[in-house]
Design a protein around this motif. Structure first.
Motif, short mmCIF file in Angstrom:
data_model
loop_
_atom_site.label_atom_id
_atom_site.label_comp_id
_atom_site.label_asym_id
_atom_site.label_seq_id
_atom_site.Cartn_x
_atom_site.Cartn_y
_atom_site.Cartn_z
N PRO A 1 0.80 -1.24 0.00
CA PRO A 1 0.00 0.00 0.00
C PRO A 1 0.83 1.27 0.00
O PRO A 1 0.47 2.25 -0.66
N SER A 2 1.94 1.30 0.73
CA SER A 2 2.75 2.52 0.77
C SER A 2 3.40 2.82 -0.58
O SER A 2 3.89 3.92 -0.80
N ARG A 3 3.40 1.84 -1.46
CA ARG A 3 3.96 2.03 -2.80
C ARG A 3 2.87 2.25 -3.85
O ARG A 3 3.13 2.21 -5.05
N ASN A 4 1.64 2.44 -3.38
CA ASN A 4 0.50 2.63 -4.28
C ASN A 4 0.34 1.45 -5.23
O ASN A 4 -0.01 1.61 -6.41
N LEU A 5 0.58 0.25 -4.69
CA LEU A 5 0.49 -0.96 -5.49
C LEU A 5 -0.39 -1.99 -4.79
O LEU A 5 -0.57 -1.97 -3.57
N MET A 6 -0.91 -2.92 -5.60
CA MET A 6 -1.69 -4.03 -5.09
C MET A 6 -1.33 -5.26 -5.91
O MET A 6 -1.22 -5.18 -7.14
N TRP A 7 -1.13 -6.39 -5.24
CA TRP A 7 -0.84 -7.63 -5.96
C TRP A 7 -2.16 -8.24 -6.40
O TRP A 7 -2.91 -8.78 -5.60
N THR A 8 -2.45 -8.14 -7.69
CA THR A 8 -3.67 -8.68 -8.27
C THR A 8 -3.31 -9.89 -9.11
O THR A 8 -2.15 -10.34 -9.12
N ILE A 9 -4.26 -10.41 -9.86
CA ILE A 9 -3.94 -11.52 -10.77
C ILE A 9 -3.02 -11.07 -11.89
O ILE A 9 -2.48 -11.89 -12.62
#
Length: 454
Positions: free
Chosen positions: A233-241
Motif C-alpha cells: 500500500p505505501s507504494r500505491n500498489l496491489m498484488w492482483t492476478i
C-alpha cells in the motif's frame, strides 16, 4: 498403519512470511524509497564534504527533489552547482537547481538522465561543509523502481565515501531472509523469495517466479493478502492476478474519470466499424455491480464482434481493429491471439480490446467459454453510466455476467481467474500462432498482458 497428518491451516503456514515482512518494515525501511514519491533519508557521518554524488549503474536516473541537512542549520545549497552525466530529452534545458532543492514544493521530475553507466548527478559545494543527512525524493510513477541500485557518495578531501548503496541493501535483505525459518515448507521458500523480490522492487521477477511455481492456490491467495495488507500500500500498489500493479484503488478521481471517458470514446469510434462493440469482462462488473472501477483491477476491457463475412478469423478481426484505430490516431500495440492494447499515445495507459466472431447466433470472447453467449444477450447494446459517463454494455448484462463468471459474479473476488483454454479457440485463431502464455499462480495458464477480472 500411519495416520496421514493434516496440513496446517493456511494462516499458520504463512506465519513465517509475516516474520519476513516484519523484518523488511523494521530493518529495511529505506527500501520504501522505491515507492512513487518515496523518500530516502541517508545519514552522513563523514566530512567536511566537498561534493555529493548520486549515481545509478546502467539505468536512467530520476530525481524529484534533494534536501541537504547541515549540522548548524546553514543553507547547504547556497552557491552549490549541479552537473549530470547526461540529460534525457529536454530535461537539461528545463533544469534549475532551485527546483531540485525546493523540498517543500515538489514539481514533478526534475532530473532525468540518459541510461548511462553509471548515470549520475553531482552537487559541488563552494566550500567544504558538514552534512548530517541527505534526503532524496523519488519520482511519482512506475519508473520509481528504477532507483533500486542507487548509490550516494560523499567526497571529502582525500577520499570518496559510499554512504548508501541500494544494491548492497537488496543483497543484505536477501541474505537475512534466507536465514529465516520456513519450517521446511518448500512452497514457503519460494514465496519468501518472491517476497524479497517484491520488497526490492523487482515486481516482474517476483510475478514470474510466482506464476511458474506449482503452489497451493490457497497459500498464494494468502500471500497476496499479506503483501497487499502490509507491504505494497505505501507504494500505491496491489498484488492482483496481473501481479503487483497500480490498481484503481490508488487512482485519483480525475484519473479514473478521464480513463472511463477514454473507454467510452474508443467504443464510439469503433461503432463506425461495427455496432457490435461495448464494454466487456470486468468493465461490465464495474458498471452493473460496483458502480465504480473495481478496486483490485487496473484496466478496462472492450469487446467487439464480427460477422463471418467481416472477419473469418480472430487474426482478421484484430487486423481490422488495429488498422481502423491506427488510422484515427490511436496507438495500438501487442500481438496476442485475441486482443490488442489501445492507448492515446505509445506509452499511454491502455484499454484491452478483445475480438469475438459470430458462429450463427453464438458468439464468445477468449478467455470466456466458447459459445456461451448469443446475439440476444449481447445486442443491440444497452447504455448505462459509469462514473457519470454513458457507456455501452451488453443488452442483458446480468445474463452476460452470469454466463461469464457464474452466479458468484454478484460478489467481488480479487482472486478470480479464467481457465484460459486457448485450444477451444484454435480453429478460429488464424495467422501465426502466438507463444503459449506462462501459467498463473492458480495453476491455470494466463497470458501476461490481459486478465479480465472478477
Amino acid at each position: 498403519m500411519t495416520t496421514p497428518v493434516a496440513p496446517a491451516p493456511v494462516a499458520e503456514r504463512i506465519a513465517p512470511l509475516r516474520a519476513v515482512v516484519d523484518t523488511v518494515l523494521r530493518d529495511f525501511g529505506d527500501l520504501g524509497y522505491l515507492a512513487p514519491k518515496g523518500v530516502l533519508e541517508v545519514p552522513v557521518t563523514v566530512g567536511p564534504v566537498h561534493r555529493l554524488r548520486i549515481e545509478l549503474p546502467r539505468q536512467f536516473l530520476h530525481l524529484q527533489s534533494v534536501d541537504l541537512v547541515t549540522d548548524d542549520g546553514s543553507d547547504a545549497t547556497a552557491g552549490a552547482t549541479v552537473t549530470a552525466s547526461s540529460w534525457y530529452g529536454t530535461y537539461g534545458d528545463r533544469f534549475t537547481p532551485e527546483a531540485l532543492f525546493d523540498w517543500d514544493n515538489p514539481t514533478g521530475t526534475v532530473v532525468h538522465t540518459e541510461k548511462d553507466d553509471p548515470s549520475w548527478v553531482e552537487i559541488t559545494f563552494p566550500s567544504p561543509l558538514r552534512l548530517t543527512a541527505v534526503r532524496l525524493r523519488n519520482v511519482n510513477g512506475e519508473t520509481a523502481t528504477r532507483a533500486a541500485r542507487l548509490r550516494v557518495v560523499a567526497r571529502t578531501r582525500f577520499r570518496s565515501h559510499v554512504v548508501f548503496d541500494g544494491g548492497r541493501r537488496h543483497k543484505e535483505l536477501r541474505s537475512v531472509a534466507a536465514t529465516m525459518p520456513t519450517g521446511g515448507d518448500p512452497d514457503l521458500e519460494i514465496l519468501r523469495d518472491v517476497l524479497v523480490d517484491t520488497a526490492s522492487g523487482s515486481y516482474q521477477k517476483g510475478k514470474e517466479k510466482l506464476g511458474s511455481a506449482d503452489l497451493d492456490p490457497a497459500l498464494v491467495t494468502a500471500f497476496r493478502g499479506l503483501a497487499n495488507e502490509r507491504l505494497l500500500p505505501s507504494r500505491n500498489l496491489m498484488w492482483t492476478i496481473h501481479g503487483p500493479c497500480r490498481s484503481f484503488r490508488f487512482w485519483s478521481d480525475d484519473e479514473q474519470l478521464a480513463y472511463v471517458r477514454f473507454a467510452a470514446e474508443v467504443v464510439d469510434v469503433l461503432r463506425d466499424l461495427t455496432p457490435h462493440v461495448s464494454l466487456g469482462f470486468g468493465s461490465v462488473l464495474s458498471v452493473v455491480r460496483d458502480r465504480a472501477l473495481i478496486p483490485h483491477d487496473d484496466d478496462l476491457d472492450l469487446i467487439i464482434g464480427f460477422e463471418p463475412e467481416e472477419a473469418a478469423t480472430l487474426a482478421d478481426g484484430l487486423a481490422l481493429v488495429a488498422s481502423f484505430l491506427t488510422e484515427r490516431g490511436y496507438a495500438v500495440r501487442g500481438n496476442w491471439s485475441a486482443h490488442r492494447q489501445v492507448a492515446r499515445t505509445p506509452k499511454g495507459k491502455h484499454l484491452d480490446v478483445f475480438v469475438g466472431l459470430f458462429e450463427g447466433d453464438a458468439i464468445s470472447w477468449y478467455p470466456g467459454t466458447r459459445g456461451a453467449l448469443d446475439r440476444d444477450t449481447m445486442y443491440p447494446t444497452a447504455e448505462a453510466e459509469l462514473l457519470g459517463v454513458p457507456c455501452r454494455i451488453p443488452a442483458r448484462p446480468e445474463t452476460y455476467l452470469e454466463r461469464l463468471y457464474g452466479p458468484g459474479w454478484v460478489s467481488p473476488d480479487p482472486n478470480f481467474a479464467h481457465r484460459w483454454d486457448r485450444s477451444a479457440y484454435a480453429d478460429l485463431a488464424g495467422g501465426r500462432p502466438a507463444p503459449a502464455p506462462a501459467p498463473a499462480a492458480t495453476a491455470s495458464p494466463a497470458p501476461p498482458a490481459a486478465s479480465p477480472t472478477g
